[in-house]
Design a protein around this motif. Structure first.
Motif, PDB file in Angstrom:
ATOM      1  N   GLN A   1       0.818  -1.219   0.000  1.00 25.67           N
ATOM      2  CA  GLN A   1       0.000   0.000   0.000  1.00 25.67           C
ATOM      3  C   GLN A   1       0.851   1.267   0.000  1.00 25.67           C
ATOM      4  N   LEU A   2       1.801   1.293  -0.917  1.00 22.97           N
ATOM      5  CA  LEU A   2       2.660   2.454  -1.092  1.00 22.97           C
ATOM      6  C   LEU A   2       2.246   3.232  -2.338  1.00 22.97           C
ATOM      7  N   ASN A   3       2.535   4.520  -2.328  1.00 26.43           N
ATOM      8  CA  ASN A   3       2.225   5.371  -3.483  1.00 26.43           C
ATOM      9  C   ASN A   3       3.373   5.338  -4.482  1.00 26.43           C
ATOM     10  N   ILE A   4       3.031   5.292  -5.757  1.00 20.61           N
ATOM     11  CA  ILE A   4       4.038   5.388  -6.816  1.00 20.61           C
ATOM     12  C   ILE A   4       4.224   6.864  -7.146  1.00 20.61           C
ATOM     13  N   VAL A   5       5.403   7.414  -6.832  1.00 22.72           N
ATOM     14  CA  VAL A   5       5.645   8.850  -7.044  1.00 22.72           C
ATOM     15  C   VAL A   5       6.509   9.119  -8.271  1.00 22.72           C
ATOM     16  N   ALA A   6       7.093   8.052  -8.851  1.00 21.59           N
ATOM     17  CA  ALA A   6       7.807   8.172 -10.129  1.00 21.59           C
ATOM     18  C   ALA A   6       7.778   6.796 -10.790  1.00 21.59           C
ATOM     19  N   ARG A   7       7.385   6.766 -12.049  1.00 18.82           N
ATOM     20  CA  ARG A   7       7.215   5.495 -12.756  1.00 18.82           C
ATOM     21  C   ARG A   7       8.332   5.253 -13.767  1.00 18.82           C
ATOM     22  N   ASN A   8       8.606   3.963 -13.996  1.00 18.39           N
ATOM     23  CA  ASN A   8       9.493   3.526 -15.084  1.00 18.39           C
ATOM     24  C   ASN A   8      10.819   4.278 -15.077  1.00 18.39           C
ATOM     25  N   ILE A   9      11.569   4.101 -14.004  1.00 16.31           N
ATOM     26  CA  ILE A   9      12.831   4.829 -13.851  1.00 16.31           C
ATOM     27  C   ILE A   9      14.029   4.019 -14.362  1.00 16.31           C
ATOM     28  N   ASP A  10      13.766   2.909 -15.042  1.00 14.95           N
ATOM     29  CA  ASP A  10      14.859   2.076 -15.566  1.00 14.95           C
ATOM     30  C   ASP A  10      15.699   2.868 -16.556  1.00 14.95           C
ATOM     31  N   ASP A  11      17.001   2.650 -16.521  1.00 14.31           N
ATOM     32  CA  ASP A  11      17.893   3.341 -17.459  1.00 14.31           C
ATOM     33  C   ASP A  11      17.651   2.891 -18.890  1.00 14.31           C
ATOM     34  N   GLN A  12      17.215   1.639 -19.063  1.00 15.94           N
ATOM     35  CA  GLN A  12      16.868   1.135 -20.389  1.00 15.94           C
ATOM     36  C   GLN A  12      15.358   0.897 -20.439  1.00 15.94           C
ATOM     37  N   SER A  13      14.683   1.546 -21.386  1.00 17.09           N
ATOM     38  CA  SER A  13      13.228   1.441 -21.458  1.00 17.09           C
ATOM     39  C   SER A  13      12.757   0.044 -21.832  1.00 17.09           C
ATOM     40  N   ASP A  14      13.624  -0.736 -22.478  1.00 16.80           N
ATOM     41  CA  ASP A  14      13.252  -2.093 -22.898  1.00 16.80           C
ATOM     42  C   ASP A  14      13.821  -3.158 -21.964  1.00 16.80           C
ATOM     43  N   ASN A  15      14.097  -2.778 -20.722  1.00  9.73           N
ATOM     44  CA  ASN A  15      14.658  -3.714 -19.747  1.00  9.73           C
ATOM     45  C   ASN A  15      13.722  -4.912 -19.570  1.00  9.73           C
ATOM     46  N   SER A  16      14.246  -6.113 -19.717  1.00 11.00           N
ATOM     47  CA  SER A  16      13.422  -7.321 -19.583  1.00 11.00           C
ATOM     48  C   SER A  16      14.269  -8.456 -19.028  1.00 11.00           C
ATOM     49  N   THR A  17      13.588  -9.429 -18.444  1.00 10.99           N
ATOM     50  CA  THR A  17      14.241 -10.619 -17.901  1.00 10.99           C
ATOM     51  C   THR A  17      13.567 -11.859 -18.456  1.00 10.99           C
ATOM     52  N   ARG A  18      14.375 -12.841 -18.791  1.00 11.13           N
ATOM     53  CA  ARG A  18      13.867 -14.133 -19.250  1.00 11.13           C
ATOM     54  C   ARG A  18      13.948 -15.115 -18.086  1.00 11.13           C
ATOM     55  N   TYR A  19      12.878 -15.875 -17.895  1.00  5.72           N
ATOM     56  CA  TYR A  19      12.802 -16.859 -16.827  1.00  5.72           C
ATOM     57  C   TYR A  19      12.597 -18.247 -17.426  1.00  5.72           C
ATOM     58  N   LEU A  20      13.102 -19.258 -16.725  1.00 12.84           N
ATOM     59  CA  LEU A  20      12.911 -20.642 -17.128  1.00 12.84           C
ATOM     60  C   LEU A  20      11.926 -21.327 -16.197  1.00 12.84           C
ATOM     61  N   ILE A  21      11.128 -22.218 -16.785  1.00 13.03           N
ATOM     62  CA  ILE A  21      10.238 -23.075 -16.013  1.00 13.03           C
ATOM     63  C   ILE A  21      10.930 -24.424 -15.868  1.00 13.03           C
ATOM     64  N   ILE A  22      11.186 -24.854 -14.637  1.00 16.60           N
ATOM     65  CA  ILE A  22      11.878 -26.116 -14.403  1.00 16.60           C
ATOM     66  C   ILE A  22      10.922 -27.144 -13.806  1.00 16.60           C
ATOM     67  N   GLY A  23      11.120 -28.401 -14.186  1.00 22.84           N
ATOM     68  CA  GLY A  23      10.267 -29.467 -13.692  1.00 22.84           C
ATOM     69  C   GLY A  23      10.921 -30.818 -13.911  1.00 22.84           C
ATOM     70  N   ASN A  24      10.118 -31.874 -13.789  1.00 26.61           N
ATOM     71  CA  ASN A  24      10.632 -33.240 -13.925  1.00 26.61           C
ATOM     72  C   ASN A  24      10.121 -33.949 -15.174  1.00 26.61           C
ATOM     73  N   GLN A  25       9.491 -33.236 -16.092  1.00 28.14           N
ATOM     74  CA  GLN A  25       8.866 -33.895 -17.235  1.00 28.14           C
ATOM     75  C   GLN A  25       9.523 -33.542 -18.561  1.00 28.14           C
ATOM     76  N   GLU A  26       9.445 -34.483 -19.484  1.00 30.01           N
ATOM     77  CA  GLU A  26       9.835 -34.228 -20.858  1.00 30.01           C
ATOM     78  C   GLU A  26       8.678 -33.508 -21.549  1.00 30.01           C
ATOM     79  N   VAL A  27       9.002 -32.519 -22.385  1.00 32.69           N
ATOM     80  CA  VAL A  27       7.979 -31.729 -23.063  1.00 32.69           C
ATOM     81  C   VAL A  27       7.985 -32.076 -24.549  1.00 32.69           C
ATOM     82  N   GLY A  28       6.804 -32.343 -25.094  1.00 30.01           N
ATOM     83  CA  GLY A  28       6.686 -32.692 -26.508  1.00 30.01           C
ATOM     84  C   GLY A  28       6.871 -31.490 -27.423  1.00 30.01           C
TER      85      GLY A  28
END
Length: 366
Positions: free
Chosen positions: A250-277
């Motif tokens: 419940q905090l107020n956002i007083v400045a938005r999107n302050i990243d130095d790179q506007s296209d900043n993104s992260t890739r994540y992996l889904i890990i598990g125990n199964q083979e995927v078709g």
């Protein structure tokens, strides 16, 4: 009744009728999902049945986007269907998903984006714990960061694939947006302390240098911890975190999107125990251990070039301080079930000390 009210009533009556049809179709789809679960349990057994099929869901979402005629955007329609599938899958078997906590992290956002909000997401204190929980069967899947557009590969995650025998079952990309959060509504005035993790600092350093050069920067373990400290310290303190964290604390956002790179993104992996078709648009990841010698990487890459297979990522990791070996983490296009991929893997197997197939999985749709 005025002419405007008459026209609006006609359209609203149409909306009510359409809503009723949508509601009926949603329940019809849910009943089909229950039938799928019953069939799988009857033929495979309750313990052995695989309810979540990443390749199937990727195919459904791609078809949704291909047939979309607007005015809703392709991605918005796909997100709606993502949530519908999440709700229906929960009727078959509720998914337990481990992620790097605490609550409010970008990893949690990635987990919800990939599995939908009907999955039960469980926070853990480290990526090691996420791997361990999934391998032990305490969670069906885990979500871990693998690559950031501004900072490169998350090497610690790569090293965990050497220690644990888990498969990569999918991937999800997330646009990263950092905001300035504070308990008061004074904007950017009278700020003396800034709480943020080291990674966030590296992604927002230029903006902070411009706007808060004299404020004390205090490093914490997570964006959620930053928010907790900002709440505790009061109006003169701010946290750098996401809009999800702002809602949680419940905090107020007083400045938005302050990243130095506007296209900043992260890739994540889904890990598990199964083979995927195969889904029709897939990626494969491997770990290759080779002897340290001149031209070792060239010899590896030559196999991919010969069979015209495109690489999407490569990273070098040391085998150990005493070993005369190097380990390469390689992503490339295609599924291990394809004959030309199998040929490359066989050639790599014969030319290396060790090859570990981490998995083939659908390229991220959303």
């Amino acid at each position: 009744m005025s002419d405007q009210e008459s026209e609006l009533k006609l359209v609203r009556d149409q909306i009510d009728s359409i809503d009723k049809q949508i509601h009926q179709l949603l329940n019809d789809r849910a009943r089909c999902a229950q039938s799928v679960a019953e069939i799988k349990q009857r033929y495979q057994g309750a313990q052995e049945a695989v309810f979540y099929r990443p390749e199937r869901e990727a195919q459904v979402l791609r078809r949704v986007m291909e047939r979309n005629e607007g005015p809703l955007a392709d991605l918005e329609v796909a997100r709606l269907f993502r949530e519908i599938m999440s709700v229906c899958l929960a009727l078959e078997k509720p998914m337990h998903v481990a992620f790097l906590g605490p609550e409010g992290t970008f990893t949690q956002q990635a987990a919800s984006k990939h599995f939908g909000h009907s999955a039960h997401c469980i926070p853990f204190n480290s990526n090691d714990e996420v791997f361990r929980e999934v391998e032990a069967g305490g969670a069906h899947y885990g979500v871990v960061p693998i690559e950031n557009s501004s900072e490169g590969m998350v090497t610690h995650t790569l090293d965990l694939f050497k220690r644990f025998n888990l498969k990569i079952c999918g991937e999800v990309g997330l646009r990263i947006h950092h905001h300035v959060l504070r308990s008061g509504d004074e904007g950017l005035e009278n700020i003396t302390r800034i709480y943020l993790p080291q990674q966030t600092l590296s992604q927002c350093r230029s903006w902070l240098d411009t706007h808060f050069l004299s404020a004390e920067r205090i490093l914490v373990n997570s964006n959620a911890e930053a928010a907790r400290m900002a709440v505790k310290q009061g109006a003169s303190a701010v946290a750098i975190a996401s809009d999800l964290v702002a809602d949680l604390y419940q905090l107020n956002i007083v400045a938005r999107n302050i990243d130095d790179q506007s296209d900043n993104s992260t890739r994540y992996l889904i890990i598990g125990n199964q083979e995927v078709g195969e889904s029709g648009h897939d990626k494969t990841s491997i770990l290759v251990t080779v002897k340290d010698k001149a031209g070792a990487l060239y010899e590896l890459l030559e196999h991919f070039h010969k069979h015209e297979i495109s690489l999407t990522g490569i990273e070098t990791r040391p085998a150990s301080t005493e070993s005369a070996h190097s380990i390469f983490y390689i992503d490339f296009e295609g599924h291990a079930a394809n004959q030309h991929i199998q040929t490359v893997l066989q050639e790599l197997q014969s030319d290396t000390v060790e090859l570990k197939l981490l998995g083939s999985y659908p390229v991220a749709v959303l």
